[in-house]
Design an enzyme around this catalytic site. Structure first.
Site, mmCIF file in Angstrom:
data_model
loop_
_atom_site.group_PDB
_atom_site.id
_atom_site.type_symbol
_atom_site.label_atom_id
_atom_site.label_comp_id
_atom_site.label_asym_id
_atom_site.label_seq_id
_atom_site.Cartn_x
_atom_site.Cartn_y
_atom_site.Cartn_z
ATOM 1 N N HIS A 1 -1.850 -5.618 1.553
ATOM 2 C CA HIS A 1 -3.000 -6.146 1.440
ATOM 3 C C HIS A 1 -2.701 -7.713 0.912
ATOM 4 O O HIS A 1 -1.803 -7.837 -0.024
ATOM 5 C CB HIS A 1 -4.195 -5.633 0.292
ATOM 6 C CG HIS A 1 -5.068 -6.651 -0.322
ATOM 7 N ND1 HIS A 1 -6.225 -6.684 0.273
ATOM 8 C CD2 HIS A 1 -5.083 -7.242 -1.518
ATOM 9 C CE1 HIS A 1 -6.851 -7.867 -0.572
ATOM 10 N NE2 HIS A 1 -5.988 -8.107 -1.517
ATOM 11 N N ASN B 1 -2.016 0.088 7.086
ATOM 12 C CA ASN B 1 -1.562 -1.174 7.649
ATOM 13 C C ASN B 1 -0.727 -1.813 6.501
ATOM 14 O O ASN B 1 -0.683 -3.151 6.648
ATOM 15 C CB ASN B 1 -2.865 -2.188 7.998
ATOM 16 C CG ASN B 1 -3.695 -2.543 6.961
ATOM 17 O OD1 ASN B 1 -3.509 -1.995 5.902
ATOM 18 N ND2 ASN B 1 -4.816 -3.230 7.516
ATOM 19 N N TYR C 1 -12.448 -2.659 -2.515
ATOM 20 C CA TYR C 1 -13.253 -2.875 -1.180
ATOM 21 C C TYR C 1 -14.776 -2.373 -1.161
ATOM 22 O O TYR C 1 -15.114 -1.781 -0.054
ATOM 23 C CB TYR C 1 -12.283 -1.639 -0.400
ATOM 24 C CG TYR C 1 -10.944 -2.065 0.034
ATOM 25 C CD1 TYR C 1 -10.551 -3.316 0.571
ATOM 26 C CD2 TYR C 1 -9.701 -1.312 -0.238
ATOM 27 C CE1 TYR C 1 -9.329 -3.711 1.034
ATOM 28 C CE2 TYR C 1 -8.583 -1.678 0.202
ATOM 29 C CZ TYR C 1 -8.221 -2.772 0.696
ATOM 30 O OH TYR C 1 -7.002 -2.913 1.045
ATOM 31 N N LYS D 1 0.900 -1.239 -0.119
ATOM 32 C CA LYS D 1 0.038 -0.111 0.016
ATOM 33 C C LYS D 1 0.798 1.287 -0.085
ATOM 34 O O LYS D 1 1.978 1.296 0.234
ATOM 35 C CB LYS D 1 -0.867 -0.123 1.279
ATOM 36 C CG LYS D 1 -2.124 -1.154 1.067
ATOM 37 C CD LYS D 1 -2.902 -1.290 2.347
ATOM 38 C CE LYS D 1 -3.868 -2.344 2.163
ATOM 39 N NZ LYS D 1 -4.670 -2.574 3.450
ATOM 40 N N GLU E 1 -9.184 -10.744 -7.853
ATOM 41 C CA GLU E 1 -8.135 -9.731 -7.389
ATOM 42 C C GLU E 1 -7.028 -9.842 -8.397
ATOM 43 O O GLU E 1 -6.740 -8.888 -8.969
ATOM 44 C CB GLU E 1 -7.862 -9.700 -6.019
ATOM 45 C CG GLU E 1 -9.010 -9.496 -4.995
ATOM 46 C CD GLU E 1 -8.496 -9.379 -3.770
ATOM 47 O OE1 GLU E 1 -9.458 -9.106 -2.764
ATOM 48 O OE2 GLU E 1 -7.272 -9.865 -3.385
#
Ligand code: ATP
Ligand code: MG
Length: 148
Positions: free
Chosen positions: A115, A112, A49, A9, A126
């Protein structure tokens, strides 16, 4: 052999952690079969998401995920989906065990750093979302014979 999708990320890129996190997967013996840097659009983040669309923190996720590029990785290996989720650690870094990626590098749930797909079905969808036909390679690695 399974393949999973990992996104490093924007905070991973901003903090200069790409190499250390990629090393975790290489050290484990997994095979990187696709890898690219991309700036995500609002549309792709909303799709990725979509199950969080009605959450109060969703606008924050969108702003975070589009704030800088991500590194998308396709990673192959035996039991790779479960293995990568274990290496990644709990969603909330406060609960992620030391030794996991989030346990070692992240502090809060809204940043965080990584992913990882959570099931074979999700991984298939995905991988198609982030990689076009032909962008995921297939090759034999000498260590495949050693680590499985
Ligand atoms: P990811 O899908 O990013 O690998 P995950 O599978 O561990 O994470 P999900 O439940 O799928 O967890 O949540 C997706 C992402 O939404 C989380 O990684 C986090 O960035 C964000 N998120 C989830 N819950 C919260 C929350 N309560 N507050 C802020 N952000 C959250
Ligand atoms: Mg998830």
């Amino acid at each position: 052999m399974e393949t999973t999708l990992v996104l490093l990320k924007p905070d991973t890129i901003q903090r200069g952690l790409i190499g250390q996190i990629v090393s975790r997967f290489e050290n484990k013996g997994l095979k990187i079969v696709g890898m690219k840097m991309m700036l995500l659009s609002d549309e792709i983040v909303s799709e990725h998401y979509d199950f969080l669309a009605d959450k109060p923190f969703f606008p924050g996720i969108k702003a975070y995920m589009t704030s800088a590029p991500v590194v998308a990785m396709a990673i192959s290996g035996s039991n790779v989906i479960k293995t990568v989720r274990n290496l990644t650690g709990a969603t909330n870094p406060a609960e992620a065990l030391p030794g996991s990626i989030r346990g070692d590098f992240a502090l809060t749930i809204d940043a965080n750093i990584i992913h990882a797909s959570d099931s074979a079905e999700t991984a298939a969808v995905e991988l198609k979302r982030f990689f076009k036909d032909g962008e995921i390679t297939s090759y034999e690695k000498i260590s495949d014979k050693i680590v499985g």
